[in-house]
Motif scaffolding. Sequence first.
Motif, short mmCIF file in Angstrom:
data_model
loop_
_atom_site.label_atom_id
_atom_site.label_comp_id
_atom_site.label_asym_id
_atom_site.label_seq_id
_atom_site.Cartn_x
_atom_site.Cartn_y
_atom_site.Cartn_z
N PHE A 40 0.82 -1.21 0.00
CA PHE A 40 0.00 0.00 0.00
C PHE A 40 0.85 1.25 0.00
CE2 PHE A 40 -2.89 -2.96 2.45
CZ PHE A 40 -3.60 -3.32 1.31
N PHE B 73 -6.68 -5.66 9.38
CA PHE B 73 -6.57 -4.24 9.69
C PHE B 73 -7.03 -3.95 11.10
CE2 PHE B 73 -6.85 -4.69 5.18
CZ PHE B 73 -6.01 -3.71 4.67
N SER C 28 -9.01 -1.67 12.06
CA SER C 28 -10.46 -1.45 12.08
C SER C 28 -11.21 -2.68 11.58
CB SER C 28 -10.80 -0.26 11.21
OG SER C 28 -10.36 -0.51 9.88
N ALA D 17 -11.94 -3.65 8.90
CA ALA D 17 -12.31 -3.36 7.52
C ALA D 17 -13.17 -4.45 6.91
CB ALA D 17 -11.04 -3.13 6.67
N PHE E 261 -16.43 -5.85 5.10
CA PHE E 261 -17.34 -5.20 4.16
C PHE E 261 -18.75 -5.22 4.75
CE2 PHE E 261 -14.10 -7.42 1.39
CZ PHE E 261 -13.29 -6.30 1.31
N ASN F 221 -21.59 -4.45 3.64
CA ASN F 221 -22.71 -4.85 2.78
C ASN F 221 -22.73 -6.35 2.51
OD1 ASN F 221 -20.23 -4.08 1.43
ND2 ASN F 221 -21.27 -4.50 -0.50
N MET F 222 -21.82 -7.09 3.14
CA MET F 222 -21.75 -8.53 2.90
C MET F 222 -21.91 -9.31 4.20
SD MET F 222 -18.52 -8.68 0.32
CE MET F 222 -18.21 -7.29 -0.77
N PHE G 110 -14.66 -13.45 -0.07
CA PHE G 110 -14.39 -12.36 -1.02
C PHE G 110 -13.18 -12.65 -1.91
CE2 PHE G 110 -12.58 -8.40 -2.50
CZ PHE G 110 -13.67 -7.63 -2.83
N ARG H 159 -10.98 -14.11 6.81
CA ARG H 159 -11.00 -13.56 5.45
C ARG H 159 -9.57 -13.47 4.89
NH1 ARG H 159 -13.06 -7.50 4.64
NH2 ARG H 159 -11.07 -7.13 5.69
N ASN I 186 -14.11 4.25 5.49
CA ASN I 186 -12.87 3.67 6.02
C ASN I 186 -11.95 3.29 4.85
OD1 ASN I 186 -10.91 2.13 7.16
ND2 ASN I 186 -12.28 0.69 8.19
N SER J 14 -9.42 1.59 4.76
CA SER J 14 -8.94 0.21 4.83
C SER J 14 -9.84 -0.75 4.05
CB SER J 14 -8.89 -0.25 6.28
OG SER J 14 -8.01 0.54 7.02
N LEU J 15 -11.11 -0.35 3.83
CA LEU J 15 -12.03 -1.25 3.11
C LEU J 15 -11.49 -1.56 1.72
CD1 LEU J 15 -15.59 0.12 4.00
CD2 LEU J 15 -14.58 -2.05 4.68
N GLU K 266 -8.40 -1.15 0.71
CA GLU K 266 -7.12 -1.84 0.81
C GLU K 266 -7.34 -3.32 1.10
OE1 GLU K 266 -4.36 1.88 2.33
OE2 GLU K 266 -4.96 0.35 3.76
N ALA K 267 -8.34 -3.60 1.94
CA ALA K 267 -8.64 -5.00 2.24
C ALA K 267 -9.02 -5.73 0.95
CB ALA K 267 -9.77 -5.08 3.26
N ALA K 268 -9.86 -5.09 0.15
CA ALA K 268 -10.29 -5.72 -1.11
C ALA K 268 -9.08 -5.99 -2.01
CB ALA K 268 -11.30 -4.84 -1.82
N VAL L 227 -17.03 -2.96 -3.33
CA VAL L 227 -16.75 -2.38 -2.00
C VAL L 227 -17.07 -0.88 -1.94
CG1 VAL L 227 -14.96 -1.94 -0.29
CG2 VAL L 227 -15.02 -4.12 -1.51
N PRO M 62 -21.02 0.15 -2.98
CA PRO M 62 -22.01 -0.11 -1.92
C PRO M 62 -21.84 0.81 -0.72
CG PRO M 62 -21.05 -2.16 -2.72
CD PRO M 62 -20.27 -1.05 -3.37
#
Lengths: 366, 271
Positions: A52, A81, A83, A85, A87, A89-90, A98, A146, B163, B165-166, B168-170, B184, B187
């Motif tokens: 990143f 992470f 937080s 992180a 999702f 909506n899932m 995922f 995950r 966030n 991180s969402l 980045e997580a993906a 991600v 939505p």
Amino acid sequence: MASVSLRSVSKAYAGTAAVSDVSLEVAEGEFVVLLGPSGCGKTTTLRMVAGFVQPSAGSILIGGDDVTAVPPRARNIGMVFQSYALFPNMSVAENIGFGLRERRVPADQAKRRVDELLELVQLSGRGGASVEELSGGQQQRVALARALAIRPRLLLMDEPLGALDLKLRESMQIELHRLQRDLKITTILVTHDQQEAMSLADRIVIMKDGRIQQVGSSQELYDRPANRFVAEFIGKNNLLRGRVVDTGAEGSAVRLAEGGVVRILGVVGRVGDFVDLSIRPESILLGTTPLGAANVLTGTVQDRRFLGNIVHYFVKTASGGTILVERPAVDPGAAPGEPVAISWEPDGAVVFPVGEASPGRGAPTA
Amino acid sequence: MTGRIRWSSVVAAATILFLLGPFVVILGASFDTGDNYHVQFPPRGFTLAWFGQISPKYVQAAWTSLVVGLAVAVLAGVIGTAAALGIVRSRIGGKEAFQAFFRLPVQIPLVVTGAVFLQFYYYVSALTGLDLLRGLAGLILAHLFIALPYCVGSVSSVLVRMNPSLEEAAQSLGATHWSTFRRVTLPAIRPGVAAGMFYAFIVSFGDVPVAIFLAAGDAATLPVRIFQDMQFDFQPSMLAVSSLIVIVSAALILAVQRFAGLDMVLPGGRR
């Protein structure tokens, strides 16, 4: 599973160095913890391994392949992470699946893998739940599942337990440790909590101001801190400043600012140099009469804190400094206000040279 | 202390009355039995006759407004989302300048916007022969200009709260940029996009000062038609049209409230 190499990695933001010349080898299956105060560069280092953050200089190798220019999605890394992180909506199962879906894993195979992971993190049967229904600890497990679902070469965790309360954090530490052992997955975790680092890591990397201060096992860091910062950061510690008055074959003598001359092992600097003695509270004996160890200071018990199996004494020395002494509760000890003698053996102190600094006063550090 | 609470309740009640009053008058007057050339309130009877006498030209105008409004909403949704992503995510300097730039259309009086677009279309027509004043394209374009800031604003406000991180997580899980956006990011920002599109529709649907320059004659939108008839040819059936608009708007707001949350649309919203 794969090894990780960081080779002279640096990162600067607008001229300010966040990470400077970090080199680190992480072996296959090893659990390494990056530990340090906030702003020490530990998270930036982790994010460079994840992809990143692009290093300003140096290279990063995973399993021997240079991945410095590889985007995060092609690095095959599992990341947890702070937080979580997840999702929102899932569902739980969709979150865990995922990465499998992105990899075009056939649906039946993916479902089997998701079930496997739900079981691994003890959430069997909760696959259909919305992630927002879960407790913090459960969300943490989903985030871990995950990250592991894609069978990553490497697991990265950024303060994964930071949001949990103390009890839960301790039980998650045990679980995380067990999981990492069972899966033998190379893991790098970032934390500012030294207790967490010590209970999880095979090796701890202590960072400060973007640089590695010391790398070693918990015990190495505790017993043989490389510098004053490490000594102060890991565990409780007394730092006493003094001046070398004699050097000899069987050790040196230091006149402390606290008063008195004490013996130390080996030779540190020359006569007249300032040094810092780092003495662990549990290495110091305490009694109303001197207890026989070689180095003795006198003082008065200022405060006594009973902590169950141990007792903390805050001893005020003749020159006004305070020294923390930790003794087993079964020791006779002393009461507040009582004059006491505190003593330690020469091998109980780790000595650091002090540059041109003026002599200071010893004080216990947390 | 109690005095203060009572005082604030009085103000609240007065405000509600003030906001509700005009609607009550319009709705009430549209059921009046008399054949007046002015608004009669309170009504002296009850009839639905005026609703039956709504001229087909209003239906035509409503249709025009609906087509224009939907086109503006969709375009503003797509362009506004892309622009918001660019503004919020870009690491280049001058972000504030961009944000200010996207607020510009809101600060120009609509009459000026309308006049400027009219002149601009004349110019384009003279230069290229392309007549944007024929058909609805010109009006849609001008409405897009005034509606876009709302979309950029509402999408930006959810985007900055998202966030990071969402995404980045993906990505760490192997998702491509497009897949990350679709599964991600979108939505997560959907309420902002929906709110922006809703606002864009409302801005377009309610606009008179711009449309009056650009949508004359048969292409007139509903509010332009009402405005013109109100000036030259008042009929009680116009009150019926207005009542219908009020009812449809209320239904629309309730629907948005239900699906996206009205807090997203109105200032001083949640979080």
